[in-house]
Design a protein around this motif. Sequence first.
Motif, PDB file in Angstrom:
ATOM      1  N   ALA A 301       0.740  -1.271  -0.310  1.00 61.15           N
ATOM      2  CA  ALA A 301      -0.308  -0.103   0.307  1.00 61.15           C
ATOM      3  C   ALA A 301       0.960   1.229   0.022  1.00 61.15           C
ATOM      4  N   LEU A 302       0.728   2.582  -1.400  1.00 63.93           N
ATOM      5  CA  LEU A 302       1.187   4.002  -0.437  1.00 63.93           C
ATOM      6  C   LEU A 302      -0.206   4.607  -1.002  1.00 63.93           C
ATOM      7  N   GLY A 303       0.025   5.784  -0.304  1.00 61.37           N
ATOM      8  CA  GLY A 303      -0.938   6.306   0.582  1.00 61.37           C
ATOM      9  C   GLY A 303      -1.018   8.043   0.803  1.00 61.37           C
ATOM     10  N   LEU A 304      -1.660   8.873   1.529  1.00 61.30           N
ATOM     11  CA  LEU A 304      -2.161   9.518   1.574  1.00 61.30           C
ATOM     12  C   LEU A 304      -2.946   9.214   2.809  1.00 61.30           C
ATOM     13  N   ASN A 305      -2.512   9.579   4.437  1.00 59.64           N
ATOM     14  CA  ASN A 305      -3.356   9.491   5.063  1.00 59.64           C
ATOM     15  C   ASN A 305      -4.073  10.752   6.499  1.00 59.64           C
ATOM     16  N   GLY A 306      -4.997  11.594   5.835  1.00 57.78           N
ATOM     17  CA  GLY A 306      -4.799  13.086   6.500  1.00 57.78           C
ATOM     18  C   GLY A 306      -5.618  12.763   8.112  1.00 57.78           C
ATOM     19  N   LYS A 307      -6.047  14.135   8.141  1.00 58.40           N
ATOM     20  CA  LYS A 307      -6.480  14.007   9.578  1.00 58.40           C
ATOM     21  C   LYS A 307      -8.364  13.872   8.790  1.00 58.40           C
ATOM     22  N   ARG A 308      -8.442  14.223   7.806  1.00 54.87           N
ATOM     23  CA  ARG A 308     -10.423  13.251   7.088  1.00 54.87           C
ATOM     24  C   ARG A 308      -9.848  13.333   5.827  1.00 54.87           C
ATOM     25  N   LEU A 309      -9.195  13.298   4.531  1.00 55.75           N
ATOM     26  CA  LEU A 309      -9.341  13.032   3.566  1.00 55.75           C
ATOM     27  C   LEU A 309      -7.898  12.573   3.488  1.00 55.75           C
ATOM     28  N   PHE A 310      -7.965  11.284   2.533  1.00 53.86           N
ATOM     29  CA  PHE A 310      -7.055  10.360   2.489  1.00 53.86           C
ATOM     30  C   PHE A 310      -7.404   9.510   1.133  1.00 53.86           C
ATOM     31  N   SER A 311      -6.027   9.274   0.777  1.00 48.32           N
ATOM     32  CA  SER A 311      -6.272   8.525  -0.555  1.00 48.32           C
ATOM     33  C   SER A 311      -4.890   7.342  -0.533  1.00 48.32           C
ATOM     34  N   SER A 312      -5.059   6.408  -1.314  1.00 48.96           N
ATOM     35  CA  SER A 312      -4.729   4.847  -1.322  1.00 48.96           C
ATOM     36  C   SER A 312      -4.192   4.015  -2.651  1.00 48.96           C
ATOM     37  N   LEU A 313      -3.137   3.581  -3.104  1.00 50.68           N
ATOM     38  CA  LEU A 313      -3.277   2.351  -3.730  1.00 50.68           C
ATOM     39  C   LEU A 313      -2.891   1.284  -2.912  1.00 50.68           C
ATOM     40  N   THR A 314      -3.240   0.469  -3.600  1.00 58.25           N
ATOM     41  CA  THR A 314      -3.255  -0.519  -2.779  1.00 58.25           C
ATOM     42  C   THR A 314      -2.828  -2.346  -3.820  1.00 58.25           C
ATOM     43  N   PHE A 315      -2.269  -3.185  -3.731  1.00 53.16           N
ATOM     44  CA  PHE A 315      -2.444  -4.293  -4.225  1.00 53.16           C
ATOM     45  C   PHE A 315      -2.125  -5.555  -3.775  1.00 53.16           C
ATOM     46  N   ARG A 316      -3.282  -6.616  -3.838  1.00 50.52           N
ATOM     47  CA  ARG A 316      -3.288  -7.860  -3.285  1.00 50.52           C
ATOM     48  C   ARG A 316      -3.536  -8.719  -3.408  1.00 50.52           C
ATOM     49  N   MET A 317      -2.444  -9.717  -3.870  1.00 48.90           N
ATOM     50  CA  MET A 317      -2.087 -11.058  -4.768  1.00 48.90           C
ATOM     51  C   MET A 317      -2.441 -11.942  -3.149  1.00 48.90           C
ATOM     52  N   ASP A 318      -3.093 -12.776  -3.249  1.00 53.30           N
ATOM     53  CA  ASP A 318      -3.932 -14.255  -2.808  1.00 53.30           C
ATOM     54  C   ASP A 318      -3.471 -15.606  -3.174  1.00 53.30           C
ATOM     55  N   VAL A 319      -2.489 -16.744  -2.683  1.00 54.07           N
ATOM     56  CA  VAL A 319      -2.202 -17.684  -3.368  1.00 54.07           C
ATOM     57  C   VAL A 319      -2.672 -19.053  -2.955  1.00 54.07           C
ATOM     58  N   ASN A 320      -2.845 -20.191  -3.747  1.00 53.09           N
ATOM     59  CA  ASN A 320      -3.073 -21.902  -2.932  1.00 53.09           C
ATOM     60  C   ASN A 320      -2.243 -22.437  -3.883  1.00 53.09           C
ATOM     61  N   SER A 321      -2.595 -22.932  -3.269  1.00 56.13           N
ATOM     62  CA  SER A 321      -1.408 -24.229  -4.133  1.00 56.13           C
ATOM     63  C   SER A 321      -1.856 -25.823  -3.747  1.00 56.13           C
ATOM     64  N   TYR A 322      -2.612 -26.595  -5.176  1.00 53.84           N
ATOM     65  CA  TYR A 322      -2.857 -27.809  -4.937  1.00 53.84           C
ATOM     66  C   TYR A 322      -2.303 -29.117  -5.659  1.00 53.84           C
ATOM     67  N   ILE A 340     -10.117   6.456  -2.953  1.00 55.96           N
ATOM     68  CA  ILE A 340     -10.545   7.726  -2.191  1.00 55.96           C
ATOM     69  C   ILE A 340     -11.324   7.971  -1.239  1.00 55.96           C
ATOM     70  N   GLY A 341     -11.087   9.099   0.015  1.00 55.38           N
ATOM     71  CA  GLY A 341     -11.715   8.576   1.281  1.00 55.38           C
ATOM     72  C   GLY A 341     -12.058   9.633   2.157  1.00 55.38           C
ATOM     73  N   TYR A 342     -13.117   9.374   2.869  1.00 58.53           N
ATOM     74  CA  TYR A 342     -13.463  11.020   3.515  1.00 58.53           C
ATOM     75  C   TYR A 342     -14.225   9.957   5.727  1.00 58.53           C
ATOM     76  N   ARG A 343     -13.817  11.498   6.347  1.00 57.85           N
ATOM     77  CA  ARG A 343     -13.929  11.147   7.394  1.00 57.85           C
ATOM     78  C   ARG A 343     -15.361  11.595   8.548  1.00 57.85           C
TER      79      ARG A 343
END
Length: 364
Positions: A301-322, A340-343
């Motif tokens: 995750a990379l982002g800006l997290n202010g007191k009220r306003l925030f934004s972020s760029l996130t990457f997720r990967m889940d892996v299973n092996s059978y 992007i969001g607001y409190r």
Amino acid sequence: MPRRILFIFIFLSPFFLFAQGGKAKRDSMRHYRNTIDTNYIRKFPDRFILTLSQSYRQYDIRFTQTLSEDTGIFARPQWIADANASSGISVDFDKISFSFGYRTVPPTEDMLKKKGLTKYTSFNLSFSLYRFRIETSYRNYHGFHDYNTPHYDTAFKSTGVYTQNPTMNVRSIRAKTIFIFNKKRFSYNSAFYNTARQLKSAHSLLIVNNIYSYLFSADSSLFPVPAQPFYQQYGDMNYFGVKGISIGPGYSGNLVLFKTLYFNTTFSTLFDFQHRNYKTLSGIYEDTYWHVGFAGDARFALGLNGKRLFSSLTFRMDVNSYLGGGIRINPRFKSLDFNIGYRFKYKQREWMVKMKENKWYQLL
């Protein structure tokens, strides 16, 4: 029966750790919730948090085998379900989060011809319980295309059309539990859910646990026709179900600059205890058994997290092996999200005050 008892013990082991840690001070559990170091973490119990997200999501299933020699790479199908651009909304109230996603950019006629149509549904519900982060999800994908088509279809160069299986369906139900050791100074939620602010850099070791159910099914074989002979008795397999319990160590860290700019990296490596069920169209091969495999995930995750306003760029990967019986099934989920969001500050209602004063709610 002994195996089932072992699996139940493994699944509950993070909770045992939590219970042992608090055994000597059961009567002071309420005090624990206030041991957050406010120089490192800022929470927002008096805010209603709304987050809008735009995502690129892809689910792929890779099959490989060691039963037959495959010099032409015919027998390595990589089925892909493209959700492409999808939008989502997340609502966070104090300690509880709910989100859902839906596809927003319809495929073009050219894309439908080349890759077919993927239908996609996703729901998520999560909440925090002192040192635990509990995340539940439901995902369903219908309609896949084979990225390996160019290796066995000579017409692909001129048509660009991938082998498609419009009846192929994958359903995933998962509950993930993350036990955070350094709850006092480290906030996992601040990086991926923005329900808190990490003011100074911190990190923590984790114990990650999953309990899940996967179901892969189709009206025809899960393998494209050119690949089926290589898989021998599995050639017309049209059903693969697995229920699993996984557990293992993990790590997560937040690097924070100026109390606002942050970068997070999270990863885990898990032992995966799997109950598998195979079925074929012809009935030639059917089997049900327990097996130990591998699972893991990585998040950034990379982002800006202010007191009220925030934004972020996130990457997720889940892996299973059978892996077993000469074949390997390797499902992977990848998601890239811009958030992007607001409190919003809200007026405390009487029922809210009573809820937050409840001794059981305070343990969350």
